[in-house]
Design an enzyme around this catalytic site. Structure first.
Site, mmCIF file in Angstrom:
data_model
loop_
_atom_site.group_PDB
_atom_site.id
_atom_site.type_symbol
_atom_site.label_atom_id
_atom_site.label_comp_id
_atom_site.label_asym_id
_atom_site.label_seq_id
_atom_site.Cartn_x
_atom_site.Cartn_y
_atom_site.Cartn_z
ATOM 1 N N ILE A 107 -15.981 -1.150 12.128
ATOM 2 C CA ILE A 107 -17.295 -1.217 12.758
ATOM 3 C C ILE A 107 -17.376 -2.402 13.704
ATOM 4 O O ILE A 107 -17.882 -2.323 14.815
ATOM 5 C CB ILE A 107 -18.419 -1.312 11.700
ATOM 6 C CG1 ILE A 107 -18.429 -0.086 10.797
ATOM 7 C CG2 ILE A 107 -19.778 -1.476 12.380
ATOM 8 C CD1 ILE A 107 -19.398 -0.198 9.636
ATOM 9 N N GLY A 110 -15.510 -10.482 13.419
ATOM 10 C CA GLY A 110 -15.944 -11.806 13.850
ATOM 11 C C GLY A 110 -14.919 -12.840 13.452
ATOM 12 O O GLY A 110 -13.781 -12.508 13.091
ATOM 13 N N GLY A 113 -13.870 -12.382 9.582
ATOM 14 C CA GLY A 113 -13.232 -11.180 9.078
ATOM 15 C C GLY A 113 -13.685 -9.943 9.816
ATOM 16 O O GLY A 113 -14.177 -10.010 10.942
ATOM 17 N N VAL A 115 -15.552 -5.815 9.528
ATOM 18 C CA VAL A 115 -16.485 -4.953 8.799
ATOM 19 C C VAL A 115 -16.073 -3.502 9.031
ATOM 20 O O VAL A 115 -15.897 -3.066 10.173
ATOM 21 C CB VAL A 115 -17.941 -5.176 9.252
ATOM 22 C CG1 VAL A 115 -18.883 -4.255 8.473
ATOM 23 C CG2 VAL A 115 -18.348 -6.629 9.066
ATOM 24 N N LYS A 130 -17.349 -5.583 4.173
ATOM 25 C CA LYS A 130 -16.999 -6.823 4.878
ATOM 26 C C LYS A 130 -15.731 -7.386 4.246
ATOM 27 O O LYS A 130 -15.717 -7.759 3.072
ATOM 28 C CB LYS A 130 -18.151 -7.826 4.749
ATOM 29 C CG LYS A 130 -17.944 -9.141 5.477
ATOM 30 C CD LYS A 130 -19.190 -10.021 5.332
ATOM 31 C CE LYS A 130 -19.059 -11.352 6.031
ATOM 32 N NZ LYS A 130 -20.276 -12.178 5.913
ATOM 33 N N ASP A 220 -29.907 -18.648 10.762
ATOM 34 C CA ASP A 220 -29.206 -18.015 11.887
ATOM 35 C C ASP A 220 -29.879 -16.709 12.301
ATOM 36 O O ASP A 220 -29.221 -15.678 12.502
ATOM 37 C CB ASP A 220 -27.737 -17.768 11.524
ATOM 38 C CG ASP A 220 -26.846 -17.606 12.751
ATOM 39 O OD1 ASP A 220 -27.232 -18.098 13.832
ATOM 40 O OD2 ASP A 220 -25.772 -16.990 12.635
#
Length: 425
Positions: A107, A110, A113, A115, A130, A220
């Site tokens: 999917i 980052g 890792g 997803v 994840k 965040d």
């Protein structure tokens, strides 16, 4: 530069692009240095000033403050290697029921890792998996904190946690949200209309109100961390740098707090090194609404984070475009109050006119279908334009070929006696 400004900026050292490094931190600092201006900034704060203040305070002299129990780890501890699944992370007793699953397509990915799309084979539930390759204790701490927060959360506007496991990588099983993030929608469709922005803002605030009631500061909030499902339901995600306030009231300032977050959505008090509260999330909500209504991140005039950090240190806020409606402008104005004590809470913003007065005729499915139709029209228009340009280029090439022939060589006299198919026997 004034002495006060020097103090506020003293903990930001050697800012570089495209990354930020903060070396040479004093011995009396908490150090968490992870570098990525486009996503998350982790930095160190010099707490020597606070310690000197404590020494002058008799009450704090004899007793450690409540915050002393929550001191951050040092850089050397955070970056110690994790080599075995028997180390600290794997010994945490999560008591999660094992999940029998299938891993599907990627999917997204980052710095920490990847997803993947996944399916729980026991109940056919679609999940987001994840996968994190654990490299050091900092990643252990981050994942542990995220899981310990997520497993106790249950709200419509927060991504659900299903469980975790360790195999070759550390896998976290989360609710799959099919529509992507606000950030990806902005890239795909452009800036949002007020009706959609109002709907999503109301839901973001509802999720934040729930988090703040549980003393959790997200730290965040931004378009990339707000997911939207096929029905237009917003889900707050990515709790990797979230933190529980040590006080019962999430809006009470906690002094020992590290510089964490994404710079363009970051509140001034995060940068000034004197502590902050859950009000930093409110600032980020204002930035997120600005992001939705303009289609770009705040501080759009700055391509690098260094001047943005300076602006924040000197207590500035992003400029608001003239195109904003008066109600939306007032909402963002209040959210971006420089003084966090003046800045509203999530509960207070849920009563703001921008949130309360929702468009009764707004339907997310209709909005999405119209956006997709417009996108398809633009794709077809672009393809037609490209095809036309190819045809024009081909015609130009044919004209160029003609230039290679000398017309004088093609007259009748010049062809006499030549071996060519036009000669008669």
């Amino acid at each position: 530069m004034s002495e006060e400004l020097k103090h506020r900026t003293s903990h930001i050292i050697n800012i570089k692009s495209p990354s930020i490094s903060i070396p040479n931190t004093p011995k009396d600092t908490d150090s968490i240095v992870l570098v990525s201006p486009s996503t998350i900034v982790h930095a160190s704060f010099d707490y020597s000033v606070h310690e000197k203040e404590d020494k002058n305070n008799e009450n704090n002299k004899s007793n450690k403050t409540e915050e002393d129990k929550y001191e951050l780890t040092t850089k050397s501890e955070s970056e110690s290697e994790i080599t075995s699944p028997n180390d600290e992370l794997w010994n945490l007793e999560y008591n999660d029921k094992p999940i029998n699953y299938i891993v599907g397509k990627l999917i997204g990915q980052g710095s920490y890792g990847k997803v993947y799309y996944g399916i729980n084979q026991d109940n056919n539930q679609i999940m987001a998996i994840k996968q994190v390759d654990i490299k050091n204790k900092m990643m252990v701490d981050s994942l542990s904190a995220e899981i310990n927060l997520l497993r106790d959360l249950n709200h419509e506007n927060i991504v659900l946690y299903y469980g975790c496991e360790f195999k070759k990588t550390f896998n976290v099983f989360l609710e799959y949200v099919s529509g992507g993030s606000v950030a990806s929608m902005l890239i795909r469709f452009g800036k949002f209309g007020e009706s959609l922005a109002k709907s999503l803002t109301s839901q973001i605030l509802s999720g934040l109100e729930y988090l703040h009631q549980k003393k959790i500061i997200h730290r965040d909030i931004k378009g990339a961390n707000i997911l939207v499902d096929e029905d237009g339901i917003a889900k707050i995600s990515d709790f990797g740098i979230s933190k529980k306030n040590i006080y019962e009231n999430a809006y009470k300032k906690q002094t020992r707090m590290s510089l964490k977050g994404t710079v363009y959505w970051m509140a001034p008090e995060v940068v000034n090194g004197k502590g902050y509260s859950a009000k930093v999330d409110i600032w980020s909500v204002g930035c997120c609404v600005l992001e939705m209504l303009t289609g770009t991140h705040p501080w759009i005039n700055f391509n690098d984070v260094q001047p943005v950090l300076y602006k924040l240190c000197t207590r500035n806020r992003p400029e608001l475009p003239e195109s904003l409606g008066s109600v939306a402008r007032d909402f963002i104005d209040k959210s971006l109050s420089i003084d966090p004590e003046v800045r509203p809470t999530a509960s207070e913003l849920l009563k703001h006119q921008f949130v309360v007065e929702q468009d009764e005729d707004f339907n997310y499915h209709d909005y999405y279908d119209e956006a997709v139709a417009k996108e398809n029209e633009e794709v077809l228009k672009e393809e037609a334009e490209n095809e036309k340009n190819l045809d024009d280029d081909w015609i130009d090439d044919v004209d160029d070929i003609d230039d290679y022939f000398d017309e004088s060589a093609m007259d009748d006299d010049s062809m006499i006696g030549k071996d060519n198919y036009l000669d008669e026997e």
